[in-house]
Motif scaffolding. Structure first.
Motif, PDB file in Angstrom:
ATOM      1  N   GLU A  37       0.778  -1.039   0.030  1.00 60.88           N
ATOM      2  CA  GLU A  37       0.035   0.240   0.073  1.00 60.88           C
ATOM      3  C   GLU A  37       0.967   1.215  -0.082  1.00 60.88           C
ATOM      4  N   SER A  38       0.351   2.411  -0.054  1.00 57.19           N
ATOM      5  CA  SER A  38       1.043   3.723   0.000  1.00 57.19           C
ATOM      6  C   SER A  38       1.882   3.667   1.356  1.00 57.19           C
ATOM      7  N   THR A  39       2.940   4.122   0.975  1.00 52.57           N
ATOM      8  CA  THR A  39       4.084   4.490   2.186  1.00 52.57           C
ATOM      9  C   THR A  39       3.901   5.855   2.682  1.00 52.57           C
ATOM     10  N   VAL A  40       2.763   6.673   1.883  1.00 50.78           N
ATOM     11  CA  VAL A  40       2.823   8.012   2.049  1.00 50.78           C
ATOM     12  C   VAL A  40       1.693   8.454   2.965  1.00 50.78           C
ATOM     13  N   GLU A  41       1.919   9.349   3.805  1.00 45.56           N
ATOM     14  CA  GLU A  41       0.529   9.948   4.345  1.00 45.56           C
ATOM     15  C   GLU A  41       0.727  11.463   4.774  1.00 45.56           C
ATOM     16  N   GLY A  56      -0.517  15.138  -7.494  1.00 50.34           N
ATOM     17  CA  GLY A  56      -0.895  13.804  -7.291  1.00 50.34           C
ATOM     18  C   GLY A  56       0.390  12.733  -7.302  1.00 50.34           C
ATOM     19  N   ILE A  57       1.394  13.303  -6.967  1.00 53.16           N
ATOM     20  CA  ILE A  57       3.003  12.347  -7.018  1.00 53.16           C
ATOM     21  C   ILE A  57       3.351  12.821  -5.544  1.00 53.16           C
ATOM     22  N   ASP A  90       4.370   7.253  -5.124  1.00 56.00           N
ATOM     23  CA  ASP A  90       2.743   7.049  -5.379  1.00 56.00           C
ATOM     24  C   ASP A  90       2.427   8.203  -6.241  1.00 56.00           C
ATOM     25  N   VAL A  91       1.606   7.495  -7.411  1.00 54.88           N
ATOM     26  CA  VAL A  91       1.090   8.503  -8.408  1.00 54.88           C
ATOM     27  C   VAL A  91      -0.482   8.343  -8.151  1.00 54.88           C
ATOM     28  N   ALA A  97      -3.742  13.316 -14.141  1.00 56.88           N
ATOM     29  CA  ALA A  97      -4.157  13.341 -15.598  1.00 56.88           C
ATOM     30  C   ALA A  97      -5.561  13.255 -15.749  1.00 56.88           C
ATOM     31  N   GLY A  98      -6.437  13.391 -14.684  1.00 57.69           N
ATOM     32  CA  GLY A  98      -7.792  13.209 -14.790  1.00 57.69           C
ATOM     33  C   GLY A  98      -8.324  11.832 -14.809  1.00 57.69           C
ATOM     34  N   VAL A  99      -7.600  10.930 -14.737  1.00 58.11           N
ATOM     35  CA  VAL A  99      -8.043   9.296 -14.736  1.00 58.11           C
ATOM     36  C   VAL A  99      -8.311   8.927 -13.466  1.00 58.11           C
ATOM     37  N   ARG A 100      -9.756   8.802 -13.032  1.00 60.05           N
ATOM     38  CA  ARG A 100      -9.865   8.638 -11.573  1.00 60.05           C
ATOM     39  C   ARG A 100      -9.877   7.188 -11.279  1.00 60.05           C
ATOM     40  N   ASP A 101      -9.797   6.975  -9.919  1.00 59.49           N
ATOM     41  CA  ASP A 101      -9.499   5.586  -9.366  1.00 59.49           C
ATOM     42  C   ASP A 101      -8.370   4.906  -9.993  1.00 59.49           C
ATOM     43  N   LEU A 102      -7.249   5.361 -10.558  1.00 52.46           N
ATOM     44  CA  LEU A 102      -6.053   4.594 -11.020  1.00 52.46           C
ATOM     45  C   LEU A 102      -4.988   5.215 -10.429  1.00 52.46           C
ATOM     46  N   THR A 103      -4.218   4.356  -9.676  1.00 55.53           N
ATOM     47  CA  THR A 103      -2.973   4.784  -9.011  1.00 55.53           C
ATOM     48  C   THR A 103      -1.728   4.193  -9.418  1.00 55.53           C
ATOM     49  N   PHE A 104      -0.622   4.455  -9.350  1.00 47.90           N
ATOM     50  CA  PHE A 104       0.771   3.694  -9.459  1.00 47.90           C
ATOM     51  C   PHE A 104       1.674   3.542  -8.204  1.00 47.90           C
ATOM     52  N   HIS A 105       2.294   2.731  -7.853  1.00 46.20           N
ATOM     53  CA  HIS A 105       3.306   2.559  -7.061  1.00 46.20           C
ATOM     54  C   HIS A 105       4.329   1.764  -7.142  1.00 46.20           C
TER      55      HIS A 105
END
Length: 271
Positions: A37-41, A56-57, A90-91, A97-105
């Motif tokens: 999961e994301s390590t960023v808070e 978002g980065i 985490d992106v 880019a306006g693409v909802r519910d898509l993330t990258f880790h």
């Protein structure tokens, strides 16, 4: 005559956010560095700037260091220092880019120091959860698509132990007994997709209720490829990206209790 080793351990943990205290404040704390999961808070120590957060980065840096010693027994006596720097990004493509519910880790390890199990004990269950051959390597790199809050698909280079057969507080303890089971690491090709080796694959997660989750995943079955030497040497930098080996399929149901903020009693998980 059987010789029993005695262990002395001193460890410290430094991260870009406060260490987790209890479930009542979990939402403000960083995830385990190996959870996938994301390590960023939002709450950080102020040591890591986030200049691209609005787009978002986010970035994270976690360091674990340990001094371990074997004063008696085992193969030989001695002490080691070992450490692991974990750098993550985490992106959120909704913001970028306006693409909802898509993330990258993605995250990478810089591993250094010796290993007490490898050098002094030769035991199957490693004394340390971070013990590995010194290297700078890619660990995980994946995309995740969510449909609401109940269904998520993750694909890319994944580690199985981030979600399967693991405990919430794995990294709180020095030894590896609460992580990826030794029975799997000793019998699966290259030890299976677990630290420090991940494998290409895909995972589906369905949160049936607030307490019941169903997981299913398929991985390439050998993250390092065949060979007689150490798998960490055959995939030294984590970029083999193998796809043609026999697959490894995993499925799991997880039942949680007292896991929400404000629930009375100790929380737990059965799987």
């Amino acid at each position: 005559m059987r010789r029993t080793a005695t262990l002395l351990a001193v460890s410290f943990f430094a991260a870009s956010a406060w260490a987790q205290e209890d479930k009542k404040t979990d939402d403000l704390k960083p995830a385990d560095p190996d959870t996938g999961e994301s390590t960023v808070e939002e709450t950080t120590l102020g040591l890591l700037p986030q200049p691209l957060e609005g787009r978002g980065i986010k970035f994270a840096a976690t360091y674990i260091g340990e001094t371990l010693g074997n004063p008696s027994g085992g193969l030989k006596r001695g002490s080691v220092y070992e450490g692991r720097l974990n750098l993550a990004v985490d992106v959120d493509f909704g913001k970028l880019a306006g693409v909802r519910d898509l993330t990258f880790h993605a995250n990478m390890f810089q591993i250094h120091g010796g290993g007490l199990s490898r050098g002094a004990l030769l035991n199957f269950m490693d004394v340390s959860g971070i013990e590995a051959l010194p290297s700078t390597r890619l660990y995980e790199a994946w995309f995740e698509r969510k449909w609401g809050t109940k269904l998520a698909l993750r694909a890319g280079q994944l580690a199985a132990d981030t979600e399967f057969m693991t405990a919430k507080y794995t990294d709180v303890f020095t030894n590896a007994s609460l992580g990826w089971p030794a029975g799997l690491s000793l019998n699966l090709p290259s030890g299976g997709p677990s630290p420090p080796l991940a494998a290409l694959g895909a995972r589906v997660r369905a949160d049936i209720t607030d307490n019941l989750t169903v997981l299913g995943a398929a991985f390439n079955g050998d993250s390092a490829g065949p060979g007689a030497d150490d798998p960490q040497l055959r995939n030294r930098y984590g970029v083999n990206f193998r796809i043609n080996d026999p697959p490894l399929a995993l499925g799991e149901m997880q039942f949680l209790w007292n896991g929400k903020k404000g629930d009375p009693g100790l929380d737990g998980k059965s799987s």
